[in-house]
Scaffold this motif. Sequence first.
Motif, PDB file in Angstrom:
ATOM      1  N   ASP A 192      -1.254 -10.446  -6.817  1.00 41.56           N
ATOM      2  CA  ASP A 192      -2.430  -9.928  -6.858  1.00 41.56           C
ATOM      3  C   ASP A 192      -2.226  -8.633  -6.154  1.00 41.56           C
ATOM      4  N   HIS A 193      -1.351  -8.555  -4.890  1.00 46.53           N
ATOM      5  CA  HIS A 193      -1.040  -7.230  -4.171  1.00 46.53           C
ATOM      6  C   HIS A 193      -0.523  -6.114  -5.084  1.00 46.53           C
ATOM      7  N   ALA A 194       0.278  -6.448  -5.984  1.00 42.02           N
ATOM      8  CA  ALA A 194       0.808  -5.714  -6.941  1.00 42.02           C
ATOM      9  C   ALA A 194      -0.119  -4.721  -7.660  1.00 42.02           C
ATOM     10  N   LYS A 195      -1.096  -5.729  -8.073  1.00 46.95           N
ATOM     11  CA  LYS A 195      -2.037  -5.072  -9.090  1.00 46.95           C
ATOM     12  C   LYS A 195      -3.190  -4.298  -8.404  1.00 46.95           C
ATOM     13  N   ALA A 196      -3.387  -4.886  -7.092  1.00 48.75           N
ATOM     14  CA  ALA A 196      -4.404  -4.082  -6.159  1.00 48.75           C
ATOM     15  C   ALA A 196      -3.670  -2.690  -5.781  1.00 48.75           C
ATOM     16  N   ALA A 197      -2.493  -2.584  -5.705  1.00 44.17           N
ATOM     17  CA  ALA A 197      -1.608  -1.620  -5.428  1.00 44.17           C
ATOM     18  C   ALA A 197      -1.603  -0.475  -6.697  1.00 44.17           C
ATOM     19  N   ASN A 198      -1.743  -0.860  -7.821  1.00 41.10           N
ATOM     20  CA  ASN A 198      -1.633  -0.477  -9.134  1.00 41.10           C
ATOM     21  C   ASN A 198      -0.334  -0.092  -9.212  1.00 41.10           C
TER      22      ASN A 198
ATOM     23  N   SER B   6       0.598  -1.261   0.027  1.00 40.34           N
ATOM     24  CA  SER B   6       0.006   0.047  -0.028  1.00 40.34           C
ATOM     25  C   SER B   6       0.847   1.075  -0.072  1.00 40.34           C
ATOM     26  N   VAL B   7       2.070   1.257   0.457  1.00 40.39           N
ATOM     27  CA  VAL B   7       2.954   2.371   0.332  1.00 40.39           C
ATOM     28  C   VAL B   7       4.034   2.301  -0.710  1.00 40.39           C
ATOM     29  N   THR B   8       3.840   1.160  -1.352  1.00 39.45           N
ATOM     30  CA  THR B   8       5.087   1.083  -2.555  1.00 39.45           C
ATOM     31  C   THR B   8       4.953   1.671  -3.858  1.00 39.45           C
ATOM     32  N   ASP B   9       5.928   1.917  -4.563  1.00 35.01           N
ATOM     33  CA  ASP B   9       5.967   2.413  -6.048  1.00 35.01           C
ATOM     34  C   ASP B   9       6.076   1.273  -6.838  1.00 35.01           C
ATOM     35  N   ILE B  10       7.073   0.232  -6.533  1.00 33.88           N
ATOM     36  CA  ILE B  10       7.143  -0.671  -7.557  1.00 33.88           C
ATOM     37  C   ILE B  10       7.328  -1.774  -6.888  1.00 33.88           C
ATOM     38  N   VAL B  11       6.886  -2.980  -7.208  1.00 36.42           N
ATOM     39  CA  VAL B  11       6.854  -4.475  -6.565  1.00 36.42           C
ATOM     40  C   VAL B  11       7.871  -5.192  -7.388  1.00 36.42           C
ATOM     41  N   ILE B  12       8.729  -5.925  -6.708  1.00 37.85           N
ATOM     42  CA  ILE B  12       9.621  -6.970  -7.382  1.00 37.85           C
ATOM     43  C   ILE B  12       9.328  -8.483  -6.655  1.00 37.85           C
ATOM     44  N   VAL B  13       8.714  -9.278  -7.627  1.00 37.75           N
ATOM     45  CA  VAL B  13       8.049 -10.546  -7.438  1.00 37.75           C
ATOM     46  C   VAL B  13       9.375 -11.390  -7.539  1.00 37.75           C
ATOM     47  N   VAL B  14      10.012 -12.030  -6.461  1.00 38.73           N
ATOM     48  CA  VAL B  14      11.042 -12.954  -6.715  1.00 38.73           C
ATOM     49  C   VAL B  14      10.649 -14.586  -6.742  1.00 38.73           C
ATOM     50  N   VAL B  15      10.910 -15.221  -7.878  1.00 40.05           N
ATOM     51  CA  VAL B  15      10.523 -16.557  -8.052  1.00 40.05           C
ATOM     52  C   VAL B  15      11.868 -17.344  -8.285  1.00 40.05           C
ATOM     53  N   ALA B  16      11.730 -18.449  -7.700  1.00 42.47           N
ATOM     54  CA  ALA B  16      13.093 -19.215  -7.839  1.00 42.47           C
ATOM     55  C   ALA B  16      12.864 -20.175  -9.270  1.00 42.47           C
ATOM     56  N   ALA B  17      14.143 -20.020 -10.022  1.00 46.85           N
ATOM     57  CA  ALA B  17      14.141 -20.740 -11.355  1.00 46.85           C
ATOM     58  C   ALA B  17      13.719 -22.107 -11.260  1.00 46.85           C
ATOM     59  N   ASP B  18      14.223 -22.752 -10.302  1.00 41.00           N
ATOM     60  CA  ASP B  18      13.978 -24.269 -10.026  1.00 41.00           C
ATOM     61  C   ASP B  18      12.434 -24.777  -9.262  1.00 41.00           C
ATOM     62  N   ASP B  19      11.731 -23.613  -9.167  1.00 36.36           N
ATOM     63  CA  ASP B  19      10.633 -23.935  -8.330  1.00 36.36           C
ATOM     64  C   ASP B  19       9.179 -23.343  -9.102  1.00 36.36           C
ATOM     65  N   GLY B  20       9.298 -22.145  -9.623  1.00 38.86           N
ATOM     66  CA  GLY B  20       8.213 -21.656 -10.494  1.00 38.86           C
ATOM     67  C   GLY B  20       7.269 -20.941  -9.511  1.00 38.86           C
ATOM     68  N   VAL B  21       6.117 -20.660 -10.093  1.00 40.23           N
ATOM     69  CA  VAL B  21       5.012 -19.910  -9.274  1.00 40.23           C
ATOM     70  C   VAL B  21       4.396 -20.803  -8.215  1.00 40.23           C
ATOM     71  N   MET B  22       4.296 -20.442  -7.158  1.00 39.18           N
ATOM     72  CA  MET B  22       3.645 -20.915  -6.060  1.00 39.18           C
ATOM     73  C   MET B  22       2.605 -19.991  -5.405  1.00 39.18           C
ATOM     74  N   PRO B  23       1.964 -20.682  -4.128  1.00 40.26           N
ATOM     75  CA  PRO B  23       0.669 -19.772  -4.105  1.00 40.26           C
ATOM     76  C   PRO B  23       1.177 -18.226  -3.589  1.00 40.26           C
ATOM     77  N   GLN B  24       2.253 -18.209  -2.659  1.00 36.91           N
ATOM     78  CA  GLN B  24       2.466 -16.729  -2.344  1.00 36.91           C
ATOM     79  C   GLN B  24       2.907 -16.006  -3.442  1.00 36.91           C
ATOM     80  N   THR B  25       3.519 -16.499  -4.538  1.00 34.55           N
ATOM     81  CA  THR B  25       3.855 -15.840  -5.688  1.00 34.55           C
ATOM     82  C   THR B  25       2.699 -15.133  -6.233  1.00 34.55           C
ATOM     83  N   ARG B  26       1.380 -15.835  -6.473  1.00 40.93           N
ATOM     84  CA  ARG B  26       0.168 -15.302  -6.905  1.00 40.93           C
ATOM     85  C   ARG B  26      -0.265 -14.381  -6.000  1.00 40.93           C
ATOM     86  N   GLU B  27      -0.084 -14.476  -4.715  1.00 44.67           N
ATOM     87  CA  GLU B  27      -0.596 -13.517  -3.697  1.00 44.67           C
ATOM     88  C   GLU B  27       0.094 -12.042  -4.001  1.00 44.67           C
TER      89      GLU B  27
END
Length: 615
Positions: free
Chosen positions: A208-214, A184-205
């Motif tokens: 979603d937070h980045a989109k909600a914060a526009n 809610s106070v951020t300007d840019i969101v960096i989503v870190v994802v592991a190359a050997d693991d891929g998208v996980m539940p917290q990655t999706r969350e």
Amino acid sequence: MSKRKPNRGGKRTNRNKKAPQSTFKPKDVVVKEFEYTEGVTVKDLSELINKSPADIIKLLFMMGTMVTINTSLDDETVELIAMEYDIEPTKVEPVDTLTLEDTIEDDPALLQERAPIVTIMGHVDHGKTTTLDTIRNADVVTGEFGGITQHIGAYQVTHKGKRITFLDTPGHEAFTAMRARGASVTDIVIVVVAADDGVMPQTREAVDHAKAANAPLIVAINKIDKPNPNFERIYSEFTDLGVTPEEWGGETVFVKISAKTGEGIENLLDTIQVAAELEELKANPKRLAFGTVIEAKLDKSRGPVATLLVQKGTLKQGDPLVVGTTYGRVRKMTDSRGRELQEAIPSMPVEIIGLNEVPIAGDLFRAFKDEKESRAVAQKRNVVKVEMDRNQTSALSLDDLASQIETGDIRDINVILKADVQGSAEAVKAALERIEVGDGKEVAVKVIRSTVGGITESDIMLASASNAVIIGFNIRPTAAIRKKAEEEGIEIRLYNIIYKAVEAMEAAMKGMLAPVFEEVIHGQAEVRETYHVSKVGTIAGCMVTDGKVVKDSSVRLMRDGVVVYEGKMASLKRFQNDAKEVAQGYECGITIANFNDIKIGDVIESFGEIQVEQE
């Protein structure tokens, strides 16, 4: 002829002492009306109506009220004083006391470029903290329980002459509420994802937070140093979430990094700066500061400590400010590296001391011109909060009880939560309240109290009255509190990793608890003296106050009920001899392996574990 005796050892003469200068208006100035704010003091009122404080104190004394020059006056008393002097009072509200929201429209000509505020998010163990650690070149990873970042931190780094502010949000799903606040106070969101693991539940969350914060989104694919990273799979999974990489014709930048080796970190920082330039981030530094509390805690030596993120204006040392329902003056201000500052500009995170109480993480703060106004605003906000809490408590104890009696099929597990810092309390509360067990009869966790600090007798009494379980996060009860809990039949569960608390609560609710290791408290010893020996370290001279201390056991060092360190006992001695155990009422010497910051008054708790079958 009498001689004048010299003044030896007697009272000094004040022949040359000047009378104090008056700060009041000339006596012939007659005040017919005045404006005042909530909590005006006798001294402030005397200046407003051009009367001496002594006159007002005498007047109130004649009315049967004893006050001093610093006493805050309520509205009725102010009106009585005004009526006595035939003056018309008008009460004014300094700001919107209920929200503290910033409503000031800044002049575009005063806006200046500010540093971007970047939030790092992602799944647990995907390397968020390691990435930030590589960026700010400080080792904070190994000190975290279970490898999970336990508290939100804010840090500022410089890249190519420009600053970037990072908010480090914990990665476990239990921290959803904290992560949402970070976004809610951020300007840019960096989503870190592991190359050997891929998208996980917290990655999706996180997405979603980045989109909600526009906010603009940058994906950092970490652990590229591991063999055979599958980038195409990651691109595909993110595309399914509506985040299409530039390589596939989308707008989202994907940066390949290795937080372990540092590869790609320079490219990531460049990408952040490009995104920040496109956003044209600006703020007005030439005004009173406004911003958000990132973290807050109570420090034994310094008192209430708050980490603030300045979003607008400039916060200066000495500024009066309101933080949530607390107030004070900035006595000392330090940056993320511990350097003392005189002022903090927009986008800068700072740690301050000087507040009257510990604020709540996520609260807004505002600086004011004078301390009178900040005190009045905080008092007004506190009155409103107390009223809301009172109504909420009443609803929990009466309405829920009535509904349980009526339906008979809803069972709530009442929990009193105590934590070392506010961020942890909020995260644990959010995690516990999300647990629900269905199958016809719903069982839910209800946190009826969530506060910072050690477990108190008040907590025990509330638990007894509401049939609640007490959960402590990174805190320890004293021997007296444990004894009180046993007398009242209150269960105290203690954790230092959030998901273990969640798992234990879920298992208890489902009635499927497997054999577990249960902690056994041997006893506690109070540190009465400390000795520093060069080849040994700090030796704590202790008195065993409860139970016994056992050689080679695990130990916790507690300061004001909060765990400072947990480790192994290195040695236990009675006088010059090694001892297997020392019982209550006897003195002993204790050293703790790899830890020397022991202070007089600390409590050392000796404990072990046994395997038990839970029912």
